[in-house]
Design a protein around this motif. Structure first.
Motif, PDB file in Angstrom:
ATOM      1  N   GLU A 112      33.138  41.186  17.316  1.00  0.00           N
ATOM      2  CA  GLU A 112      34.402  41.809  17.689  1.00  0.00           C
ATOM      3  C   GLU A 112      35.030  42.456  16.469  1.00  0.00           C
ATOM      4  O   GLU A 112      35.143  41.842  15.404  1.00  0.00           O
ATOM      5  CB  GLU A 112      35.347  40.772  18.289  1.00  0.00           C
ATOM      6  CG  GLU A 112      36.582  41.374  18.935  1.00  0.00           C
ATOM      7  CD  GLU A 112      37.414  40.337  19.684  1.00  0.00           C
ATOM      8  OE1 GLU A 112      38.325  40.743  20.415  1.00  0.00           O
ATOM      9  OE2 GLU A 112      37.140  39.133  19.512  1.00  0.00           O
ATOM     10  N   LEU A 113      35.427  43.707  16.603  1.00  0.00           N
ATOM     11  CA  LEU A 113      36.186  44.420  15.582  1.00  0.00           C
ATOM     12  C   LEU A 113      37.654  44.477  16.008  1.00  0.00           C
ATOM     13  O   LEU A 113      37.951  44.539  17.203  1.00  0.00           O
ATOM     14  CB  LEU A 113      35.655  45.841  15.389  1.00  0.00           C
ATOM     15  CG  LEU A 113      34.194  45.988  14.962  1.00  0.00           C
ATOM     16  CD1 LEU A 113      33.833  47.465  14.823  1.00  0.00           C
ATOM     17  CD2 LEU A 113      33.916  45.247  13.666  1.00  0.00           C
ATOM     18  N   PHE A 114      38.554  44.486  15.024  1.00  0.00           N
ATOM     19  CA  PHE A 114      39.981  44.472  15.310  1.00  0.00           C
ATOM     20  C   PHE A 114      40.656  45.694  14.697  1.00  0.00           C
ATOM     21  O   PHE A 114      40.193  46.253  13.708  1.00  0.00           O
ATOM     22  CB  PHE A 114      40.620  43.191  14.758  1.00  0.00           C
ATOM     23  CG  PHE A 114      40.042  41.936  15.355  1.00  0.00           C
ATOM     24  CD1 PHE A 114      40.564  41.403  16.526  1.00  0.00           C
ATOM     25  CD2 PHE A 114      38.954  41.299  14.760  1.00  0.00           C
ATOM     26  CE1 PHE A 114      40.032  40.258  17.086  1.00  0.00           C
ATOM     27  CE2 PHE A 114      38.419  40.152  15.313  1.00  0.00           C
ATOM     28  CZ  PHE A 114      38.953  39.633  16.482  1.00  0.00           C
ATOM     29  N   ASP A 115      41.779  46.088  15.322  1.00  0.00           N
ATOM     30  CA  ASP A 115      42.533  47.262  14.862  1.00  0.00           C
ATOM     31  C   ASP A 115      41.593  48.456  14.691  1.00  0.00           C
ATOM     32  O   ASP A 115      41.458  49.036  13.622  1.00  0.00           O
ATOM     33  CB  ASP A 115      43.269  46.951  13.554  1.00  0.00           C
ATOM     34  CG  ASP A 115      44.371  45.927  13.756  1.00  0.00           C
ATOM     35  OD1 ASP A 115      45.236  46.160  14.615  1.00  0.00           O
ATOM     36  OD2 ASP A 115      44.348  44.878  13.076  1.00  0.00           O
ATOM     37  N   VAL A 116      40.951  48.819  15.796  1.00  0.00           N
ATOM     38  CA  VAL A 116      39.896  49.824  15.802  1.00  0.00           C
ATOM     39  C   VAL A 116      40.483  51.215  16.047  1.00  0.00           C
ATOM     40  O   VAL A 116      41.373  51.385  16.896  1.00  0.00           O
ATOM     41  CB  VAL A 116      38.854  49.505  16.892  1.00  0.00           C
ATOM     42  CG1 VAL A 116      37.780  50.587  16.967  1.00  0.00           C
ATOM     43  CG2 VAL A 116      38.235  48.129  16.648  1.00  0.00           C
ATOM     44  N   VAL A 117      39.989  52.190  15.308  1.00  0.00           N
ATOM     45  CA  VAL A 117      40.265  53.599  15.607  1.00  0.00           C
ATOM     46  C   VAL A 117      38.939  54.247  15.987  1.00  0.00           C
ATOM     47  O   VAL A 117      37.905  53.995  15.356  1.00  0.00           O
ATOM     48  CB  VAL A 117      40.923  54.328  14.420  1.00  0.00           C
ATOM     49  CG1 VAL A 117      42.341  53.844  14.211  1.00  0.00           C
ATOM     50  CG2 VAL A 117      40.121  54.157  13.135  1.00  0.00           C
ATOM     51  N   ARG A 118      38.975  55.089  17.018  1.00  0.00           N
ATOM     52  CA  ARG A 118      37.748  55.677  17.540  1.00  0.00           C
ATOM     53  C   ARG A 118      37.994  57.131  17.904  1.00  0.00           C
ATOM     54  O   ARG A 118      39.005  57.461  18.528  1.00  0.00           O
ATOM     55  CB  ARG A 118      37.275  54.892  18.765  1.00  0.00           C
ATOM     56  CG  ARG A 118      35.984  55.381  19.388  1.00  0.00           C
ATOM     57  CD  ARG A 118      35.484  54.404  20.438  1.00  0.00           C
ATOM     58  NE  ARG A 118      36.399  54.283  21.566  1.00  0.00           N
ATOM     59  CZ  ARG A 118      36.179  53.489  22.628  1.00  0.00           C
ATOM     60  NH1 ARG A 118      35.103  52.724  22.658  1.00  0.00           N
ATOM     61  NH2 ARG A 118      37.050  53.454  23.613  1.00  0.00           N
ATOM     62  N   GLY A 119      37.084  58.000  17.500  1.00  0.00           N
ATOM     63  CA  GLY A 119      37.246  59.418  17.797  1.00  0.00           C
ATOM     64  C   GLY A 119      36.002  60.191  17.444  1.00  0.00           C
ATOM     65  O   GLY A 119      34.901  59.618  17.344  1.00  0.00           O
ATOM     66  N   ALA A 120      36.149  61.477  17.224  1.00  0.00           N
ATOM     67  CA  ALA A 120      35.034  62.343  16.864  1.00  0.00           C
ATOM     68  C   ALA A 120      35.386  63.111  15.603  1.00  0.00           C
ATOM     69  O   ALA A 120      36.501  63.623  15.463  1.00  0.00           O
ATOM     70  CB  ALA A 120      34.708  63.308  17.998  1.00  0.00           C
ATOM     71  N   VAL A 121      34.424  63.197  14.681  1.00  0.00           N
ATOM     72  CA  VAL A 121      34.579  63.945  13.445  1.00  0.00           C
ATOM     73  C   VAL A 121      33.325  64.792  13.276  1.00  0.00           C
ATOM     74  O   VAL A 121      32.202  64.292  13.433  1.00  0.00           O
ATOM     75  CB  VAL A 121      34.766  63.010  12.234  1.00  0.00           C
ATOM     76  CG1 VAL A 121      34.907  63.834  10.952  1.00  0.00           C
ATOM     77  CG2 VAL A 121      35.973  62.108  12.426  1.00  0.00           C
ATOM     78  N   ASN A 122      33.498  66.045  12.969  1.00  0.00           N
ATOM     79  CA  ASN A 122      32.367  66.965  12.856  1.00  0.00           C
ATOM     80  C   ASN A 122      31.531  66.991  14.131  1.00  0.00           C
ATOM     81  O   ASN A 122      30.303  67.167  14.088  1.00  0.00           O
ATOM     82  CB  ASN A 122      31.481  66.597  11.655  1.00  0.00           C
ATOM     83  CG  ASN A 122      32.213  66.682  10.333  1.00  0.00           C
ATOM     84  OD1 ASN A 122      33.017  67.595  10.121  1.00  0.00           O
ATOM     85  ND2 ASN A 122      31.963  65.729   9.449  1.00  0.00           N
ATOM     86  N   GLY A 123      32.205  66.750  15.250  1.00  0.00           N
ATOM     87  CA  GLY A 123      31.520  66.759  16.525  1.00  0.00           C
ATOM     88  C   GLY A 123      30.690  65.531  16.813  1.00  0.00           C
ATOM     89  O   GLY A 123      29.937  65.502  17.797  1.00  0.00           O
ATOM     90  N   VAL A 124      30.827  64.481  16.011  1.00  0.00           N
ATOM     91  CA  VAL A 124      30.033  63.259  16.149  1.00  0.00           C
ATOM     92  C   VAL A 124      30.976  62.086  16.387  1.00  0.00           C
ATOM     93  O   VAL A 124      31.970  61.940  15.668  1.00  0.00           O
ATOM     94  CB  VAL A 124      29.181  63.010  14.890  1.00  0.00           C
ATOM     95  CG1 VAL A 124      28.387  61.716  15.031  1.00  0.00           C
ATOM     96  CG2 VAL A 124      28.249  64.183  14.649  1.00  0.00           C
ATOM     97  N   PRO A 125      30.697  61.211  17.367  1.00  0.00           N
ATOM     98  CA  PRO A 125      31.555  60.034  17.587  1.00  0.00           C
ATOM     99  C   PRO A 125      31.488  59.081  16.396  1.00  0.00           C
ATOM    100  O   PRO A 125      30.432  58.893  15.776  1.00  0.00           O
ATOM    101  CB  PRO A 125      30.948  59.388  18.844  1.00  0.00           C
ATOM    102  CG  PRO A 125      30.139  60.452  19.485  1.00  0.00           C
ATOM    103  CD  PRO A 125      29.633  61.322  18.376  1.00  0.00           C
ATOM    104  N   VAL A 126      32.613  58.439  16.089  1.00  0.00           N
ATOM    105  CA  VAL A 126      32.679  57.468  15.001  1.00  0.00           C
ATOM    106  C   VAL A 126      33.795  56.487  15.318  1.00  0.00           C
ATOM    107  O   VAL A 126      34.790  56.839  15.970  1.00  0.00           O
ATOM    108  CB  VAL A 126      32.940  58.164  13.644  1.00  0.00           C
ATOM    109  CG1 VAL A 126      34.268  58.913  13.660  1.00  0.00           C
ATOM    110  CG2 VAL A 126      32.915  57.154  12.500  1.00  0.00           C
ATOM    111  N   LEU A 127      33.631  55.238  14.874  1.00  0.00           N
ATOM    112  CA  LEU A 127      34.704  54.252  14.998  1.00  0.00           C
ATOM    113  C   LEU A 127      34.783  53.455  13.710  1.00  0.00           C
ATOM    114  O   LEU A 127      33.801  53.343  12.963  1.00  0.00           O
ATOM    115  CB  LEU A 127      34.505  53.352  16.212  1.00  0.00           C
ATOM    116  CG  LEU A 127      33.313  52.383  16.253  1.00  0.00           C
ATOM    117  CD1 LEU A 127      33.609  51.069  15.527  1.00  0.00           C
ATOM    118  CD2 LEU A 127      32.939  52.065  17.696  1.00  0.00           C
ATOM    119  N   ALA A 128      35.959  52.898  13.465  1.00  0.00           N
ATOM    120  CA  ALA A 128      36.171  52.035  12.302  1.00  0.00           C
ATOM    121  C   ALA A 128      37.090  50.897  12.720  1.00  0.00           C
ATOM    122  O   ALA A 128      38.091  51.120  13.411  1.00  0.00           O
ATOM    123  CB  ALA A 128      36.776  52.815  11.136  1.00  0.00           C
ATOM    124  N   GLY A 129      36.740  49.688  12.316  1.00  0.00           N
ATOM    125  CA  GLY A 129      37.555  48.521  12.659  1.00  0.00           C
ATOM    126  C   GLY A 129      37.301  47.397  11.675  1.00  0.00           C
ATOM    127  O   GLY A 129      36.399  47.474  10.829  1.00  0.00           O
TER     128      GLY A 129
END
Length: 460
Positions: free
Chosen positions: A348-365
């Protein structure tokens, strides 16, 4: 230490038996606070004695009364105070004894006793100078820590080597140093110079105002000054702990000045007692208070990044999620991520941000082992999905190919399964920068090179 002659404390033996840890293999006793304190006090006594001796000689011989010798007396006295302060601070530390059993560890910290099987140890850090271990410690999956102290003892390196070999065989991660604390205050966005100027002008004025006000109530001037410095020191320190660690340092300086004023005040209150003795006693009390305050601070909850992450998501047009369960790409990734039990398929990841950068999906948590405290590390993880699965590949395995400079710079990524991942600090600027770098790497990855260097991989 020779276990054949060592008498295992009954509480340790009983806990090891309950945990079914098997036979005792080795024991290491860490630094003892009383020994550390005595050593520091001996050094302090030598420095105080030298200061008193030089001062006595200077007072008898008129032509020796020069500024250089007066400065020497001052420096020797300050050195004695520093040594005494360190000695008393160490006195309030922990005496740790680690018992290495066949299937786990039992350790005592002063009067407490705790245990962990090897399967429940998350990672170990070992700092070395050449081949000699100079520091080591362990962290459990639920966030408990045990530092193996006593690096100057003859059995230290052998004991640490044995533990490292045991955990390496179990594929636990071995780090070269302790992880840094993961969540510091975000900062107030002003320069060090501005903070220093504000500390001198505003802080000094507030201390003076409090001191003058208290002295008018009948308190002696030195006592009023001590209270003023301590009030400002504690207040500024708490503000710094919340908003900017540099401000917390300023608070510590005000509190330290208050401590020095306290030594002078006590010395004047009881002039019949030697000033070095009164200073040492006051310093011992102050170090005890400091130890209690620091221990309490380390147990405070860490500052949550929720508000900052929400603002980041809104600014970048991303999605914010309080938590998200993600698949573990493979065994190497399980070793890289903190707090992952053996055989776990997801985390489980917490306080996650998720979106697309340079047309590629990415998430960070964030990953953490328990609800994080101020002294706990927090690991921020980036994940970029790949078009097809690959075996484990580290950025270092491509550095020698000379294919592209993009693969030789941060972030220190790895690939496994269907993801490109990395770990690092979780401040907003780094999250955005590394998200951009990782997505760019994913779109320019030299798949032919990867296939050639890792047999069995698939082309994207």
């Amino acid at each position: 230490m020779d276990t054949s002659t060592y008498r295992v404390p009954p509480r340790v033996a009983a806990l090891a038996q309950r945990q079914q840890l098997g036979a005792l293999v080795a024991v290491h006793k860490g630094d003892h606070p009383l020994v550390e304190c005595a050593t520091g006090l001996v050094i302090a006594a030598v420095l105080f004695g030298a200061a008193a001796g030089v001062g006595w000689v200077v007072s008898l011989v008129e032509f020796l009364q020069i500024k250089v010798l007066a400065l020497l007396v001052l420096l020797l006295a300050i050195g004695g105070l520093a040594a005494a302060g360190y000695a008393f601070f160490r006195l309030f530390g922990a005496h740790v004894v680690v018992h290495h059993y066949a299937h786990g560890l039992v350790w005592t910290r002063n009067r407490s006793v705790d245990a962990v099987p090897f399967s429940w140890i998350d990672e170990m850090y070992v700092t070395r100078k050449d081949a000699k271990a100079t520091a080591a410690g362990l962290v459990t999956l639920d966030g408990r820590t045990v530092d193996v102290t006593g690096a100057e003892k003859p059995d230290y390196t052998a004991f640490v080597d044995r533990l490292e070999a045991e955990l390496t065989a179990r594929r636990r991660r071995i780090l070269p140093a302790r992880r840094e604390v993961g969540r510091e205050p975000a900062g107030v966005g002003i320069s060090d110079r501005v903070i220093a100027v504000l500390a001198v002008i505003v802080g000094g004025a507030l201390v003076a105002a409090i001191g003058v006000g208290l002295s008018r109530t009948g308190l002696p001037g030195p006592v009023a000054a001590v209270i003023g410095f301590l009030i400002i020191g504690v207040t500024v320190g708490l503000l710094g702990a919340r908003f900017d660690s540099r401000i917390a340092v300023v608070g510590g300086i005000f509190a330290a000045v208050g401590g020095l004023v306290m030594m002078v005040a006590v010395g004047r209150l009881i002039p019949q007692v030697n000033k070095y003795v009164t200073a040492t006693v006051v310093l011992a009390v102050e170090m005890g208070i400091l130890s209690v305050v620091l221990n309490a601070y380390r147990r405070l909850p860490a500052l949550p990044p929720t508000r900052t992450r929400k603002r980041l998501a809104a600014r970048q047009g991303w999605e914010f999620l309080p938590s998200l369960t993600v698949a573990i790409p493979g065994p190497q990734s399980a070793r890289q991520l903190i707090g992952v039990q053996e055989g776990a398929q997801s985390v489980e990841l917490f306080d996650v941000v998720r979106g697309a950068v340079n047309g590629v999906p990415v998430l960070a948590g964030d990953r953490y082992r328990r609800k994080p405290r101020r002294s706990d590390p927090v690991q921020t993880v980036w994940m970029v999905p790949l078009a097809s699965p690959v075996p484990y590949v580290s950025h270092t395995s491509l550095d020698t190919t000379g294919q592209s400079g993009i693969f030789t710079v941060t972030p220190p990524w790895w690939m496994e399964g269907s993801f490109l991942l990395c770990e690092g600090p979780g401040d907003p600027e780094t999250i955005v920068a590394w998200a951009s770098s990782l997505t760019r790497i994913a779109t320019t990855m030299p798949w032919e090179t990867i296939r050639a260097r890792t047999p069995g991989s698939h082309s994207a």
